[in-house]
Design a protein around this motif. Structure first.
Motif, PDB file in Angstrom:
ATOM      1  N   SER A   1       0.835  -1.198   0.000  1.00  0.00           N
ATOM      2  CA  SER A   1       0.000   0.000   0.000  1.00  0.00           C
ATOM      3  C   SER A   1       0.870   1.248   0.000  1.00  0.00           C
ATOM      4  O   SER A   1       2.059   1.204   0.330  1.00  0.00           O
ATOM      5  CB  SER A   1      -0.935   0.002   1.212  1.00  0.00           C
ATOM      6  OG  SER A   1      -0.172   0.071   2.411  1.00  0.00           O
ATOM      7  N   MET A   2       0.250   2.372  -0.345  1.00  0.00           N
ATOM      8  CA  MET A   2       0.942   3.650  -0.300  1.00  0.00           C
ATOM      9  C   MET A   2       1.290   4.040   1.128  1.00  0.00           C
ATOM     10  O   MET A   2       2.296   4.695   1.376  1.00  0.00           O
ATOM     11  CB  MET A   2       0.092   4.737  -0.951  1.00  0.00           C
ATOM     12  CG  MET A   2       0.152   4.752  -2.469  1.00  0.00           C
ATOM     13  SD  MET A   2       1.809   5.154  -3.085  1.00  0.00           S
ATOM     14  CE  MET A   2       1.974   6.845  -2.506  1.00  0.00           C
ATOM     15  N   ALA A   3       0.441   3.638   2.077  1.00  0.00           N
ATOM     16  CA  ALA A   3       0.721   3.965   3.475  1.00  0.00           C
ATOM     17  C   ALA A   3       2.029   3.338   3.933  1.00  0.00           C
ATOM     18  O   ALA A   3       2.836   3.977   4.618  1.00  0.00           O
ATOM     19  CB  ALA A   3      -0.439   3.507   4.361  1.00  0.00           C
ATOM     20  N   GLU A   4       2.254   2.092   3.550  1.00  0.00           N
ATOM     21  CA  GLU A   4       3.513   1.435   3.909  1.00  0.00           C
ATOM     22  C   GLU A   4       4.691   2.080   3.205  1.00  0.00           C
ATOM     23  O   GLU A   4       5.772   2.239   3.789  1.00  0.00           O
ATOM     24  CB  GLU A   4       3.433  -0.050   3.552  1.00  0.00           C
ATOM     25  CG  GLU A   4       4.679  -0.837   3.941  1.00  0.00           C
ATOM     26  CD  GLU A   4       4.585  -2.298   3.558  1.00  0.00           C
ATOM     27  OE1 GLU A   4       5.603  -3.014   3.708  1.00  0.00           O
ATOM     28  OE2 GLU A   4       3.507  -2.734   3.115  1.00  0.00           O
ATOM     29  N   ALA A   5       4.491   2.464   1.935  1.00  0.00           N
ATOM     30  CA  ALA A   5       5.567   3.124   1.192  1.00  0.00           C
ATOM     31  C   ALA A   5       5.911   4.469   1.816  1.00  0.00           C
ATOM     32  O   ALA A   5       7.086   4.827   1.942  1.00  0.00           O
ATOM     33  CB  ALA A   5       5.156   3.297  -0.260  1.00  0.00           C
ATOM     34  N   VAL A   6       4.894   5.222   2.212  1.00  0.00           N
ATOM     35  CA  VAL A   6       5.133   6.517   2.861  1.00  0.00           C
ATOM     36  C   VAL A   6       5.872   6.331   4.174  1.00  0.00           C
ATOM     37  O   VAL A   6       6.783   7.100   4.524  1.00  0.00           O
ATOM     38  CB  VAL A   6       3.794   7.254   3.070  1.00  0.00           C
ATOM     39  CG1 VAL A   6       3.972   8.459   3.981  1.00  0.00           C
ATOM     40  CG2 VAL A   6       3.207   7.691   1.732  1.00  0.00           C
ATOM     41  N   GLN A   7       5.498   5.291   4.924  1.00  0.00           N
ATOM     42  CA  GLN A   7       6.193   5.017   6.186  1.00  0.00           C
ATOM     43  C   GLN A   7       7.669   4.708   5.953  1.00  0.00           C
ATOM     44  O   GLN A   7       8.541   5.164   6.705  1.00  0.00           O
ATOM     45  CB  GLN A   7       5.511   3.850   6.893  1.00  0.00           C
ATOM     46  CG  GLN A   7       6.098   3.536   8.264  1.00  0.00           C
ATOM     47  CD  GLN A   7       5.369   2.394   8.942  1.00  0.00           C
ATOM     48  OE1 GLN A   7       4.479   1.779   8.361  1.00  0.00           O
ATOM     49  NE2 GLN A   7       5.750   2.102  10.174  1.00  0.00           N
TER      50      GLN A   7
END
Length: 376
Positions: A85-91
């Motif tokens: 997900s993008m959330a994991e990538a942002v993290q």
């Protein structure tokens, strides 16, 4: 030749050889320094980033997207990791684990088949503006080669429309290299003040013969250490204040983090530099040797192996391991994070912890070195 006595010349050469044998610092400056500089310039300097860590976010699993993902995975320019997900990538981006995010949306294949624009989102870490531009070029080239190869293959049932890469540069939206250089130059300035100046103070006492006078007084080693440390600490903090002021108001570098945190962590780094300079000064009784030692062991590593000018991730593994013992590396991370990203504690706390440990170790080492020659 007329006017030259070969007997005197032979005796003088023998005397110089004996002098070099008695003074190991001559061998250090004459043999070790050239080798060290060659290693730094040959292995530590790289203007072409390779194995750039990026996160791949592919929302749909089709032959088209799998082929595109394989292009990034097989490229020598990227060290890609697929996330869900993008959330994991942002993290991962915020934790400084990746330098970029390539996002392929769920309607990518259908847009290609319909012949309309099929955007690929690219998010880059803009703290190092030059590196961000280079990585953007790598991504554009990788996507372009993939599209050209796929379009040239026969038996395709769909039409390839135009593909547009939409870049988003984080932390440095204007991609201004000054924004990344000014925080790093703060590290170099404090390294010079903390190491170069204090590297001479004890050696100067020995050269001028005043150390014997100090030894004859009741003053203790701790008092001498503090007396040498505090004036340069104050000078270093003043220099840090001027540097921050000029960076923010003259060069318009944004300070998105806490000024108080920057000053506190800057004082910790300054203590590490002062401790190292005093250690060099107390170990070498000659000012020239102390000055050269501080340049070789503090300033040059801070310039080349701190991540200020060159990307350490593209250097050999041995160079990356060597850089872990350089205090400037951690302070460059701290300053660039505080100026451009803000109070990202997942980055600041580990670097701050290492700096505190290094400061304690270097100050204790300087004290012990003084204690060998001064009364307790």
């Amino acid at each position: 030749m007329t006017g030259i006595s070969y007997i005197r010349l032979r005796g003088f050469i023998r005397k110089e050889l004996l002098q070099i044998k008695r003074d190991p610092s001559s061998l250090l400056l004459g043999l070790v320094m050239p080798v060290l500089l060659l290693l730094i310039f040959g292995y530590g300097v790289s203007l072409e980033p390779t194995n750039v860590p990026i996160a791949l976010v592919v929302d749909e699993q089709t032959p088209v997207t799998q082929e595109l993902k394989a292009r990034f995975q097989l490229s020598r320019y990227f060290s890609s990791v697929t996330v869900r997900s993008m959330a994991e990538a942002v993290q991962r981006m915020q934790a400084d684990e990746v330098d970029g995010i390539v996002h392929v949306r769920s309607n990518f294949s259908s847009l290609l088949e319909s012949g309309v624009e099929a955007p690929i989102q690219l998010i880059l870490n803009g703290i190092d503006a030059n590196r961000a531009r280079i990585v953007e070029g790598y991504v554009r080239n990788t996507v372009g080669l993939w599209a050209q190869h796929a379009a040239s293959q026969s038996g395709r049932s769909y039409y390839f429309g135009p593909i547009i890469v939409e870049p988003r540069i984080w932390f440095n939206a204007v991609a201004n290299s000054t924004y990344s250089l000014i925080p790093g130059l703060l590290t170099l300035i404090m390294t010079l003040i903390g190491t170069q100046l204090t590297a001479l103070v004890i050696a100067r006492e020995w050269e001028r013969g005043t150390m014997e006078a100090l030894l004859s007084t009741p003053i203790s080693a701790n008092e001498i250490l503090l007396g040498k440390l505090l004036p340069y600490y104050a000078l270093g903090m003043i220099g840090m204040g001027f540097s921050i002021t000029l960076g923010v108001f003259l060069f318009h570098v944004p300070l998105r983090g806490s000024l108080f945190v920057l000053i506190c962590l800057g004082s910790v780094f300054l203590l590490a530099s002062l401790g190292f300079g005093l250690f060099i000064s107390s170990a070498a009784r000659i000012q020239f040797v102390s000055a050269m030692g501080s340049v070789l062991s503090a300033f040059l590593p801070a310039f080349f192996l701190s991540g200020l000018m060159f990307d350490l991730k593209s250097t050999p593994v041995i160079v990356q391991y060597i850089s872990t013992i350089i205090p400037a590396k951690y302070f460059v991370t701290i300053t660039q994070t505080l100026f451009l990203a803000g109070n990202v504690w997942s980055v600041l706390l580990p670097a701050s912890f290492v700096l505190v440990i290094m400061s304690i170790v270097l100050l204790v080492a300087a004290r012990k070195k003084l204690g060998r020659r001064l009364p307790q």
